[in-house]
Enzyme design. Structure first.
Site, PDB file in Angstrom:
ATOM      1  N   HIS A 133       0.884  -1.084   0.013  1.00 17.78           N
ATOM      2  CA  HIS A 133       0.215   0.007  -0.087  1.00 17.78           C
ATOM      3  C   HIS A 133       0.901   1.370  -0.063  1.00 17.78           C
ATOM      4  CE1 HIS A 133      -3.228  -2.794   0.799  1.00 17.78           C
ATOM      5  NE2 HIS A 133      -4.200  -1.728   0.985  1.00 17.78           N
ATOM      6  N   HIS A 139       1.458  -3.852   9.267  1.00 20.87           N
ATOM      7  CA  HIS A 139       2.630  -3.575   9.007  1.00 20.87           C
ATOM      8  C   HIS A 139       3.645  -3.062  10.071  1.00 20.87           C
ATOM      9  CE1 HIS A 139       2.620  -4.560   4.659  1.00 20.87           C
ATOM     10  NE2 HIS A 139       1.653  -3.829   4.495  1.00 20.87           N
TER      11      HIS A 139
END
Length: 355
Positions: A115, A174
């Site tokens: 992303h 993440h």
């Protein structure tokens, strides 16, 4: 690496504790960096505004995501929501508790962040294109205005990237170092494409050769490591094991799903740009009219939002990949060829023959 992971967990706990009230905003910012939104929102708008920028955006997004996949396979990055369960560094099973969300349970490796990489490379293209456009119409007396524009656009760029990074860390998908790597990687890919103007006039043959190379390299790399008893899909069972809700596991987050999606988009763009419908509409007399471009942009964005209602069946993995490829290929075909041709036809005077 355990040092980065452990400190990353502390940062995630801090974010989830102090910024829980901003979940809706952070979830929205996470979607800003979603590679799927690059193709369904950014691309149709920019392609109708500037075909050169739109074409470059697809190439940058596809190549950037391909590099992201290869690096994920090389780095074997863990994701926070499963790492805290798998690691042995916490004594007496006193692993910290991280909250999970519907967008947490991605199944691929976590480093670098896809992303963050997708967001940085695409927004880098948009910012540099906007700055190039402002330079073209500013005269020598507008240096101050250009500097102000430069500062505002790059400030917006970094505001968006930081927000996307925080959102990905917040939902525990993440670690901080993974999103930082993603941002840097995306910018490097985008900058590299500033010096490859040949893609803007690429033939259908080049599109097909590039698609074939990307697929064969990824497949060959996967098979080579499988022969060495290295399973590049190691993260999928771990993700399924530690995800708090099985319904949050989606097949389109697996490593090969992203590869198939990107190959489909690049394949469709190659056919669309080299089609007669594109040459007749976008390169014809209507292609330079603001009304034509606005109608194409509005219709394209609307049509691609309807695409979201079409769900590819996931009960058979191979069928999912085939249909996902076809669905992805239809996106640029619709935006670049079909919709402009239909708008061009509708704008023709009655009784005038379309050649």
């Amino acid at each position: 690496m355990d040092f980065l992971h452990r400190n990353g967990v502390l940062i995630i706990q801090h974010l989830q504790k102090d910024y829980r009230a901003y979940y809706d905003f952070l979830n929205f910012m996470s979607s800003v960096g979603d590679p799927r939104n690059i193709f369904s929102i950014y691309f149709p708008l920019w392609f109708q505004l500037n075909q050169t920028v739109g074409t470059k955006m697809i190439w940058v997004a596809v190549i950037g995501d391909w590099f992201n996949l290869i690096f994920k396979w090389i780095l074997f990055g863990h994701r926070p929501y499963w790492w805290i369960q798998e690691t042995q560094i916490y004594p007496n099973h006193s692993s910290p508790c991280l909250e999970q969300f519907p967008t947490t349970c991605e199944t691929g490796p976590g480093s670098p962040s896809g992303h963050a990489m997708g967001s940085s490379c695409v927004w880098y293209v948009m910012v540099t294109a906007a700055l190039s456009h402002t330079v073209s119409w500013m005269d020598k007396f507008s240096v101050t205005l250009h500097r102000l524009t430069w500062s505002c656009l790059w400030s917006l760029f970094w505001l968006i990237q930081i927000s996307v990074c925080i959102s990905r860390v917040f939902i525990a998908t993440h670690f901080p170092h993974q999103v930082i790597l993603g941002v840097i990687g995306g910018m490097l890919v985008a900058e590299a494409f500033e010096y490859t103007p040949g893609i803007l006039t690429a033939s259908l043959s080049l599109y097909l050769k590039t698609n074939l190379f990307l697929f064969l390299f990824a497949l060959g790399f996967y098979l080579l490591l499988r022969m060495l008893d290295i399973d590049l899909l190691w993260s999928v069972p771990i993700a399924k094991k530690w995800c708090a809700n099985p319904d949050w596991i989606h097949m389109d987050t697996t490593p090969f799903a992203g590869l198939v999606r990107n190959l489909g988009v690049l394949f469709g763009l190659g056919f669309a740009i080299n089609s007669d419908m594109f040459l007749l509409s976008c390169r014809g007399e209507n292609g330079y009219k603001p009304r034509f471009r606005l109608l194409c942009a509005a219709t394209s964005v609307t049509a691609l939002q309807l695409y979201r209602l079409v769900h590819v069946p996931t009960h058979t993995e191979h069928l999912f990949y085939v249909l996902s490829f076809c669905k992805s290929a239809s996106i640029p075909l619709t935006v670049v060829a079909l919709i402009p041709y239909c708008v061009h036809t509708a704008m023709q005077p009655r009784g005038k023959k379309i050649n």
